[in-house]
Design an enzyme around this catalytic site. Structure first.
Site, PDB file in Angstrom:
ATOM      1  N   HIS A  79      23.329  11.163  17.225  1.00  0.00           N
ATOM      2  CA  HIS A  79      24.747  11.264  17.573  1.00  0.00           C
ATOM      3  C   HIS A  79      24.998  12.697  18.024  1.00  0.00           C
ATOM      4  CE1 HIS A  79      29.073  10.174  17.361  1.00  0.00           C
ATOM      5  NE2 HIS A  79      29.212  11.482  17.142  1.00  0.00           N
ATOM      6  N   CYS A  80      25.421  12.845  19.272  1.00  0.00           N
ATOM      7  CA  CYS A  80      25.608  14.177  19.854  1.00  0.00           C
ATOM      8  C   CYS A  80      27.065  14.605  19.700  1.00  0.00           C
ATOM      9  CB  CYS A  80      25.207  14.176  21.324  1.00  0.00           C
ATOM     10  SG  CYS A  80      25.377  15.801  22.112  1.00  0.00           S
ATOM     11  N   PRO A  81      27.345  15.658  18.939  1.00  0.00           N
ATOM     12  CA  PRO A  81      28.736  16.094  18.782  1.00  0.00           C
ATOM     13  C   PRO A  81      29.299  16.731  20.043  1.00  0.00           C
ATOM     14  CG  PRO A  81      27.242  17.620  17.671  1.00  0.00           C
ATOM     15  CD  PRO A  81      26.403  16.471  18.134  1.00  0.00           C
TER      16      PRO A  81
END
Length: 433
Positions: free
Chosen positions: A176-178
């Site tokens: 999950h890429c912030p």
């Protein structure tokens, strides 16, 4: 009447979706719950890009230089910036490969027929909840374990994982890429790699062109580099910014290019360490590159704009704790408060014997017995293995009273003294012999 013509009985899927996603444009765009970080990423890209274009425009209008070359540099920089932002939007605003949820647990041939005390009171409603925690599947001749997801009520396909931020199971889950506010999965990984690689190229491009602007300033200032830098502060700021940014996005690009060449995901690289064991998905460097860049992106498994009955999507989630085993372990307590709420909501009655049941004392006694630190002379531990189910049956007969005692958590001698001092009685009021 068609379902979509009766809004009182049906809603669109994105309106009743149980994940944490944010939907826009009537469910056409799907983002993660941290979509606000997308504005920060856009600013970090567009801000320096606009500043670079302004610097080149000033150079064309006010400096004696080759206008055609400067226009080419300006247009190419603008195109790279627009392409980078486009890849960012494609990565963040599309379905990464979310697996559809089940409304009930799947049927399983491996389900056990043993009835556990914790499930008796809901046995009429959920008779097949005891499912194996994992299953073995064959992938390219290798045995791979797939896990059961308590939230989505399904066995995850190979390479799928559950994202705790978006609360979804995602196919070929990478991370999950912030920075893009979205999961990276099978349907947007290609755009994610193009986004970070374009960012790297843009940083290098602006870095080099800004140095050229400074050096050309130096040529017009009697070869004094410091004087040239003092007259071109904007180029110096862009040089410093791009120098710092390129280490981040450049390192990320190199790392993900390695993952693509070896057919790994970030999750697999950190968890399974395929450099120490064989990777069942590796097809060779050429095959891996072809699979990533030349294969067709699979369609979404969810039509978020379709009409569904709202009751069909009311899933139980992970409400039942570890229902796959045939007995209660020390980590599988009955959540009495949850049971009471469920009983109130559904009309099922929780047995009275379970409403006031405390498992802490039983766990302490069982642990002490297993470690061999004491030999209970009590009637319910003499010559037999103590199980929670035995305690429940004893409690049902009314011969033992559950009582929270702090002495059960002290030393062995204090526990025996406290236990012997109790005046336990049965339901008739007579002392237990």
């Amino acid at each position: 009447m068609a379902p979509n013509s009766d809004p009182t009985k049906s809603k669109r899927l994105y309106q009743v979706w149980k994940g944490s996603n944010r939907f826009f444009c009537g469910g056409r765009l799907i983002f993660g719950p941290d979509v606000a970080s997308l504005f920060l990423s856009t600013f970090l890209i567009a801000g320096p890009a606009i500043a670079f274009c302004i610097r080149m425009y000033i150079k064309i209008k006010h400096e004696n230089t080759n206008a055609g070359r400067c226009y080419s540099i300006l247009i190419l920089g603008a195109l790279l910036s627009a392409l980078d932002l486009l890849f960012l939007f494609f990565t963040s605003g599309r379905d990464p490969g979310i697996l559809p949820r089940n409304s009930k647990p799947p049927e399983s041939d491996e389900a056990l027929d043993v009835t556990t005390p914790s499930m008796e009171w809901v046995n009429g409603r959920t008779p097949h909840l005891k499912l194996p925690r994992t299953k073995d599947v064959i992938v390219n001749g290798h045995t791979v374990k797939v896990k059961y997801c308590d939230t989505c009520l399904l066995y995850r396909p190979p390479r799928a994982s559950h994202c705790s931020i978006c609360n979804n199971c995602v196919q070929r889950f990478d991370h999950h890429c912030p920075w893009v506010g979205q999961c990276i999965g099978i349907r947007n990984y290609r755009f994610f790699f193009m986004f970070i690689s374009t960012s790297t190229i843009l940083c290098l491009y602006v870095f080099v062109c800004s140095w050229i602007n400074v050096l050309e300033k130096e040529a017009g200032n009697d070869s004094n580099i410091w004087k040239a830098m003092s007259h071109d502060i904007l180029s110096i700021i862009l040089i410093v910014y791009c120098f710092i940014a390129v280490w981040f996005v450049g390192g990320l690009t190199v790392f993900h290019f390695y993952l693509i060449c070896t057919n790994q995901t970030t999750y697999e690289n950190f968890r399974y360490r395929y450099d120490k064991k064989e990777n069942p998905y590796n097809k060779g460097t050429t095959g891996n590159l072809g699979e990533m860049f030349l294969s067709k992106i699979p369609p979404s498994l969810n039509d978020f704009r379709s009409f569904v009955e709202e009751s069909e999507h009311m899933v139980m989630g992970s409400m039942m704790p570890n229902f796959m085993k045939g007995h209660i372990s020390s980590k599988e307590k009955i959540d009495i408060e949850m049971g009471n709420r469920l009983a109130e909501d559904t009309g099922y009655s929780l047995p009275e014997i379970l409403r006031n049941l405390e498992f802490d004392d039983f766990e302490d006694e069982l642990m002490i017995k297993q470690e061999g630190e004491r030999d209970m002379d009590s009637f319910f531990l003499e010559g037999q293995d103590m199980k929670p189910s035995d305690v429940i049956s004893i409690l049902g007969s009314g011969t033992v009273r559950t009582e929270q005692s702090s002495a059960s958590k002290n030393g062995d001698g204090e526990f025996m003294e406290s236990y012997s001092a109790r005046n336990e009685t049965d339901t008739s009021g007579k002392p237990i012999m």
